[in-house]
Write an enzyme that holds these catalytic residues in place. Structure first.
Site, short mmCIF file in Angstrom:
data_model
loop_
_atom_site.label_atom_id
_atom_site.label_comp_id
_atom_site.label_asym_id
_atom_site.label_seq_id
_atom_site.Cartn_x
_atom_site.Cartn_y
_atom_site.Cartn_z
N HIS A 370 0.80 -1.23 0.00
CA HIS A 370 0.00 0.00 0.00
C HIS A 370 0.83 1.27 0.00
O HIS A 370 0.41 2.28 -0.56
CB HIS A 370 -1.00 -0.02 1.16
CG HIS A 370 -2.15 -0.91 0.84
ND1 HIS A 370 -2.38 -2.10 1.49
CD2 HIS A 370 -3.09 -0.83 -0.11
CE1 HIS A 370 -3.43 -2.68 0.96
NE2 HIS A 370 -3.88 -1.94 -0.01
N ARG A 477 -10.20 5.55 -2.89
CA ARG A 477 -9.89 4.80 -1.66
C ARG A 477 -10.16 5.70 -0.46
O ARG A 477 -9.32 6.52 -0.10
CB ARG A 477 -8.43 4.38 -1.66
CG ARG A 477 -8.05 3.31 -2.67
CD ARG A 477 -6.57 2.95 -2.53
NE ARG A 477 -6.20 1.72 -3.21
CZ ARG A 477 -5.59 1.67 -4.40
NH1 ARG A 477 -5.28 2.77 -5.05
NH2 ARG A 477 -5.27 0.49 -4.92
N ARG A 513 -15.13 3.82 -2.64
CA ARG A 513 -15.05 2.53 -1.95
C ARG A 513 -15.10 2.80 -0.45
O ARG A 513 -14.38 3.67 0.05
CB ARG A 513 -13.74 1.82 -2.29
CG ARG A 513 -13.63 0.49 -1.58
CD ARG A 513 -12.41 -0.26 -2.02
NE ARG A 513 -11.19 0.29 -1.45
CZ ARG A 513 -9.98 -0.19 -1.72
NH1 ARG A 513 -9.84 -1.20 -2.56
NH2 ARG A 513 -8.91 0.35 -1.17
N GLU A 612 -12.19 -9.21 -4.79
CA GLU A 612 -10.80 -9.34 -4.35
C GLU A 612 -10.53 -10.67 -3.68
O GLU A 612 -9.38 -10.99 -3.37
CB GLU A 612 -10.46 -8.24 -3.32
CG GLU A 612 -10.59 -6.84 -3.83
CD GLU A 612 -10.55 -5.83 -2.71
OE1 GLU A 612 -9.52 -5.18 -2.54
OE2 GLU A 612 -11.57 -5.69 -2.00
N ASP A 636 -5.35 -7.68 -4.49
CA ASP A 636 -5.72 -8.66 -3.47
C ASP A 636 -6.14 -9.99 -4.10
O ASP A 636 -5.78 -11.05 -3.62
CB ASP A 636 -6.85 -8.12 -2.59
CG ASP A 636 -6.30 -7.24 -1.47
OD1 ASP A 636 -5.30 -7.65 -0.86
OD2 ASP A 636 -6.85 -6.15 -1.22
N CYS A 683 -9.37 -2.50 -11.20
CA CYS A 683 -8.72 -1.31 -10.65
C CYS A 683 -7.44 -1.62 -9.89
O CYS A 683 -6.91 -0.76 -9.20
CB CYS A 683 -9.68 -0.53 -9.76
SG CYS A 683 -10.23 -1.46 -8.33
C1 PEP Z 1 -6.85 -4.28 -5.05
O1 PEP Z 1 -6.81 -5.08 -4.12
O2 PEP Z 1 -6.52 -4.56 -6.22
C2 PEP Z 1 -7.30 -2.91 -4.81
C3 PEP Z 1 -7.47 -2.06 -5.80
O3 PEP Z 1 -7.44 -2.53 -3.51
P1 PEP Z 1 -6.21 -2.08 -2.58
O4 PEP Z 1 -5.00 -2.09 -3.42
O5 PEP Z 1 -6.55 -0.75 -2.05
O6 PEP Z 1 -6.21 -3.15 -1.54
MG MG Z 2 -7.67 -4.55 -2.22
#
Ligand code: PEP
Ligand code: MG
Length: 756
Positions: A370, A477, A513, A612, A636, A683
């Protein structure tokens, strides 16, 4: 146990120096006084201080006993003469017959030929050399170990004076490094492209030592003993913790750590520095400096690891002595920050002033971690898995981060810096071509329109919609503003923020989200506990359903912000239909509440889910009846599909989404969505990589959401692609069983002139 030291010469000397430090006068005047005090105390004919200046030059800054014209005129390069040798080796040198030493360099302007003996010590700060302190005698004097130790202790005071003074600009001090003086280029892994030049800042908790000198060594020793006892207690507690007590590797590590904490030599050196007149914390810092400087030149991996142990212990001990201080002062930072960390959470990154952040380098890290995602949102180059970079860079070093080539240039030579400027110009030209594409459609050569949305999380991201020509925000996000806050934002604050996001989207769709906290997305003000596998733990919708007030407030804020406009809401980490239903029920309740309060209904409410978790892919028929849209979170989804931690550098490239398993899963999802006429997009980070995006379009994806900086490159790829050819090619690959189809797809792109 409290040792009773005798009043040493060193302490007397330090007490006099403290008075000078506290007294009036410029830094230069104080330095002049300091050298004459040392000279008289040592009964030495000469005492001199050389300071390391930009360009790796040691300049004579103050001296007593040398020709006064030499001050600020005598300059030695690193390694030149005995002074240069002390600097380059970061070690003291004591010679009764200095002139017969092979490194002796004669400088006529100093008039020093008449001095026969020399004792010199490096002036260390933060484990790096910032200068050299030396005394000389006319006779062949054999300096004792104790005298050298006294010089070292004194050098610590001078180091502080240099660092905090007006002797020259702080930038100049930063430009030097006496431990690793040469330019270095290191390779890592590209986590985000781009180029940046700036000043290194090590992300570490640095403890500020306010009081260096003490004339009560008994009290200081007692403080040290107490702090050591507290530290031992804390380590014992760790060892007694249930999971550790049962044994295993982490117990071994802690046992070794404890052994170091009891290292008699280490503690004795700290006590000795106290006896010599330093406060307990200054003594710990002094020994830490010496240890760092000595270990750093070690090439042996095991020994270098030990440096981390000692460094960490010193840090803990300092915490026990002066209390836990806040994270490295993020307010008083250079203009252009290149941040270096072993690893860090996204919230920690956001602690830094993002208008000054230019680049990020991690020793660990992977593309979907992240912190890398947040850094990408900030559009700064990120290089990860830069092995041992923290051993090679110091705060203040000039650094170039080349995200495109996954390289870091530390202390680059002037030529490299010039080449960087040239590349930056070329890059700006490339960016201009992307900007020129802003208003042209993302359409393939065979006329297929692709919607390119962008991922966002900061208000600052919104300006990227007009700049990139994005079709909307495919993933907002909402946890990022939560991370960027010092406490839980209430409904009003959230509504205000979401309202601004909607306004700044200029009528383009925004998919909000709901909060995805937990995992590596911690909130500084909320402890979600320690879990063995936080990514698979209490996060996202799981938290929201267990703490419904949290989600109700967020949904309330979103409804309020939307007013009578469109609103798209998406739930993260849905694993089973019942979770979607439960979340939707909360939303319905909030909508009802809003209507009851007389709010105007939302014009068009769309409710969807992230996909996910692989389990959800096996519930598609039921899911498709409920959702208005699906967005695949490939970051994920693939970590769970391949049982492969998205943040682990060790397995970062082990499995590829462009593998038979990955492509089959995506294919099946898109087919089911198309058959049910439910819009689907993707995404995760792969959407922003031109080659991966190409494969997604070949599979049938028509909407992608990515970091703003990826829109130009992906659009360039799309406009050079004939999607029909690619789809046929992918069909022909149905039965391959290779590790990855990436190379085949790359060849396809090359053969067909697709600009990836
Ligand atoms: C993902 O899991 O691809 C996603 C877009 O969510 P994050 O990266 O914020 O977990
Ligand atoms: Mg994710």
């Amino acid at each position: 146990m409290v040792r009773i030291p005798t009043m040493t010469g060193s302490r007397r000397l330090l007490a006099r120096l403290r008075d000078v430090m506290a007294g009036a006068g410029t830094s230069q005047e104080r330095l002049d006084q300091i050298v004459s005090i040392i000279a008289s105390d040592f009964v030495a004919e000469v005492c001199s201080v050389y300071v390391l200046r930009a360009g790796e030059v040691l300049e004579l800054f103050a001296a007593t006993g040398l020709a006064s014209e030499a001050i600020h005129n005598t300059r030695l390069s690193i390694g030149e003469g005995l002074i240069g040798r002390i600097a380059v080796q970061a070690r003291p040198l004591a010679l009764a017959d200095a002139q017969s030493h092979p490194d002796y360099a004669y400088r006529p302007e100093t008039g020093e030929e008449i001095f026969q003996s020399l004792a010199g010590v490096p002036i260390l700060r933060g484990g790096r050399v910032t200068g050299v302190l030396a005394v000389q005698n006319r006779t062949g004097r054999a300096y004792t170990e104790e005298e050298v130790e006294t010089l070292e202790t004194t050098a610590m005071v001078i180091a502080e004076l240099i660092a905090s003074s007006d002797l020259f600009s702080p930038e100049e001090l930063h430009a030097v490094d006496g431990v690793t003086l040469l330019s270095i280029t290191l390779d890592g892994v590209r986590l985000n492209g781009g180029l940046a030049l700036g000043e290194a800042v090590r992300h570490e908790r640095r403890i500020q030592i306010l009081k260096l000198v003490s004339d009560d060594p008994v009290a200081e020793q007692r403080r040290l003993d107490n702090a050591v006892a507290e530290m031992h207690g804390a380590i014992d507690e760790m060892l007694e913790a249930k999971d550790v007590a049962e044994g295993g590797e982490h117990r071994d590590i802690l046992e070794t750590y404890k052994m170091f904490a009891e290292d008699a030599g280490w503690l004795a050196r700290i006590s000795e520095a106290i006896t010599n007149g330093l406060t307990a914390e200054a003594a710990v810092e002094k020994v830490r400096n010496d240890t760092r400087a000595r270990f750093r030149k070690q090439t042996d991996r095991y020994l270098r690891e030990r440096l981390h142990d000692f460094d960490d212990l010193a840090h803990r001990l300092l915490q026990h002595l002066v209390g836990i201080q806040e994270i490295s002062d993020v307010t008083n930072m250079p203009e252009n920050i290149i941040l270096f960390a072993r690893n860090m959470g996204p919230a920690e990154l956001l602690d830094y002033d993002r208008t000054h952040l230019r680049g990020l380098v991690l020793e660990e890290g992977s593309a979907t971690t992240h912190v890398a995602i947040v850094a990408r949102a900030l559009d700064i180059p990120v290089v990860g898995r830069a092995a041992e970079v923290l051993d090679k860079v110091e705060t203040g070093d000039t650094v170039i981060v080349d995200g495109d080539n996954a390289q870091i240039h530390i202390r680059p030579a002037n030529d490299t810096q010039q080449a960087f400027v040239d590349t930056l110009t070329a890059r700006a030209q490339k960016m201009a071509t992307y900007a020129a594409l802003r208003d042209v459609p993302a359409e393939t050569k065979d006329g297929i329109q692709i919607a390119l949305h962008m991922n966002a999380g900061l208000l600052a991201d919104m300006q990227n919609i007009p700049e990139t020509g994005a079709d909307g925000i495919g993933l907002y996000r909402t946890e990022i503003p939560f991370m960027d806050s010092s406490d839980f934002p209430d409904v009003d604050r959230q509504a205000e923020l979401y309202g601004r996001v909607i306004e700044q989207s200029g009528g383009k769709p925004v998919v909000f989200r709901t909060l995805d906290v937990g995992g590596d997305k911690g909130l500084p003000y909320w402890d979600t506990g320690n879990e063995e596998n936080p990514a698979m733990g209490w996060r996202a919708i799981r938290v929201a359903l267990d703490r419904p007030a949290l989600m109700r407030h967020q949904l309330r804020a979103l409804i309020r912000a939307a007013q009578d406009r469109d609103l798209s809401i998406m739930f993260p980490m849905i694993t089973e239909i019942a979770e979607f239903d439960a979340a939707k029920k909360i939303l319905d309740m909030e909508i009802k509440r809003a209507l009851k309060k007389g709010r105007t209904p939302i014009r068009n409410l769309r409710v969807g889910t992230m996909l996910e978790v692989p389990a959800l892919a096996f519930q598609m028929p039921a899911l498709l009846k409920r959702v208005d849209f699906i967005s695949i979170g490939s970051n994920d989804l693939f970590q769970f599909l391949f049982a492969s931690d998205r943040g682990s550098p060790l397995i970062a490239d082990r499995y590829d989404p462009l593998s038979p398993a990955g492509l089959h899963l995506l294919q099946s999802l898109i087919e089911q969505c198309d058959a049910a006429s439910v819009p689907i997009s993707l995404c995760g980070e792969m959407a922003g990589r031109p080659l991966d995006a190409m494969a997604l379009i070949g599979l049938g994806f028509r909407t992608l959401s990515m970091a703003p900086s990826s829109i130009g490159p992906v659009k360039t790829m799309i406009r050079s692609l004939t999607a029909g050819d690619l789809t046929r090619y992918l069909e022909s690959l149905q039965d391959v069983s290779e590790h990855s189809l990436r190379e085949k797809l790359r060849e396809f792109a090359l053969d067909h002139g697709v600009m990836i």
